[in-house]
Design a protein around this motif. Structure first.
Motif, PDB file in Angstrom:
ATOM      1  N   ALA A 155       1.360  -0.864  -0.261  1.00 29.10           N
ATOM      2  CA  ALA A 155      -0.277   0.475  -0.358  1.00 29.10           C
ATOM      3  C   ALA A 155       1.324   1.703   0.319  1.00 29.10           C
ATOM      4  N   PHE A 156       1.638   1.403   1.003  1.00 30.56           N
ATOM      5  CA  PHE A 156       2.737   1.919   1.098  1.00 30.56           C
ATOM      6  C   PHE A 156       3.726   3.173  -1.002  1.00 30.56           C
ATOM      7  N   CYS A 157       4.070   1.550  -1.366  1.00 30.35           N
ATOM      8  CA  CYS A 157       4.526   1.878  -2.467  1.00 30.35           C
ATOM      9  C   CYS A 157       3.595   2.689  -3.477  1.00 30.35           C
ATOM     10  N   ALA A 158       2.156   1.703  -3.805  1.00 33.68           N
ATOM     11  CA  ALA A 158       0.887   2.016  -4.250  1.00 33.68           C
ATOM     12  C   ALA A 158       0.539   3.233  -3.925  1.00 33.68           C
ATOM     13  N   LEU A 159       0.502   3.723  -3.095  1.00 33.98           N
ATOM     14  CA  LEU A 159      -0.480   5.216  -3.177  1.00 33.98           C
ATOM     15  C   LEU A 159       0.462   5.869  -2.189  1.00 33.98           C
ATOM     16  N   VAL A 160       1.587   6.578  -2.339  1.00 37.06           N
ATOM     17  CA  VAL A 160       2.733   7.067  -1.724  1.00 37.06           C
ATOM     18  C   VAL A 160       3.981   7.579  -2.664  1.00 37.06           C
TER      19      VAL A 160
END
Length: 205
Positions: A155-160
């Motif tokens: 999620a961190f890679c995908a959203l940030v």
């Protein structure tokens, strides 16, 4: 013989489903270029399920391959040769190259032989070193923690970090390395806590 035959067929069928899942993911980006009769079912599927990373397309492949490895190990037929190792290195190199240059979906096609080799090596090494039950408990606990933790890194890679396309090798390193580090730290802290609890109980007794 029937059991062996069925496991082999399961692995073949699971591999086909896995490949279909990867192909569907690739076609998802080109729906406008496909004939309507093909684009509509694919579009409807992704509206319902969003991804092919599910039990339909992926679980059977990995479960059946695991069964194949377990059966080969049980009958002492599990072997890893120098040729296998060379092929594994080449496959990993292709996977990294594809991931770095926008072919992450294509690199997924090589996941099955990669995981087969990795699992085979792990099992053979564990058997050769005669590792005991505590090691396997630790391995299972670590993998379980990694399973739950890695999605936060995804999620961190995908959203940030990589909003446009998080399916790349850098994301893989962040997710795999981060999940492994967190799981090991958690396991270490858990062991310390358990030891402290045990010592405390012994003192009270």
């Amino acid at each position: 013989m029937l059991r062996k035959y069925s496991i082999g067929k399961m692995a073949e069928f699971g591999s086909v489903l896995y490949i279909i899942g990867v192909v569907l993911t690739i076609l998802r980006e080109h729906l406008k270029e496909l004939p309507v009769i093909i684009a509509c079912p694919i579009g409807m599927y992704f509206k319902l399920f969003l991804t092919t990373r599910n039990g339909l397309f992926q679980s059977l492949a990995f479960v059946s391959i695991g069964m194949q490895i377990a059966e080969a190990e049980q009958f002492d037929k599990l072997r890893v040769s120098i040729q296998n190792a060379i092929v594994f290195v080449l496959v990993c190199a292709v996977k990294v190259f594809c991931s770095l240059f926008g072919g992450s979906d294509i690199s997924k096609l090589l996941d099955l032989p990669t995981f087969y080799f990795m699992f085979a090596v792990i099992i053979l090494e564990c058997k050769e070193n005669r590792l005991k039950g505590n090691f396997y408990k630790h391995l299972r606990s670590t993998s379980e923690t990694m399973y739950f933790i890695h999605m936060y890194f995804v999620a961190f890679c995908a959203l940030v970090l990589y909003k446009d396309d998080y399916n790349n090798f850098k994301s893989y390193l962040i997710c795999a390395g981060g999940a492994l580090a967190v799981s090991e730290i958690y396991s270490w802290m858990k062991n310390i806590s358990n030891r402290s609890t045990t010592v405390s109980r012994l003192k009270h007794d």
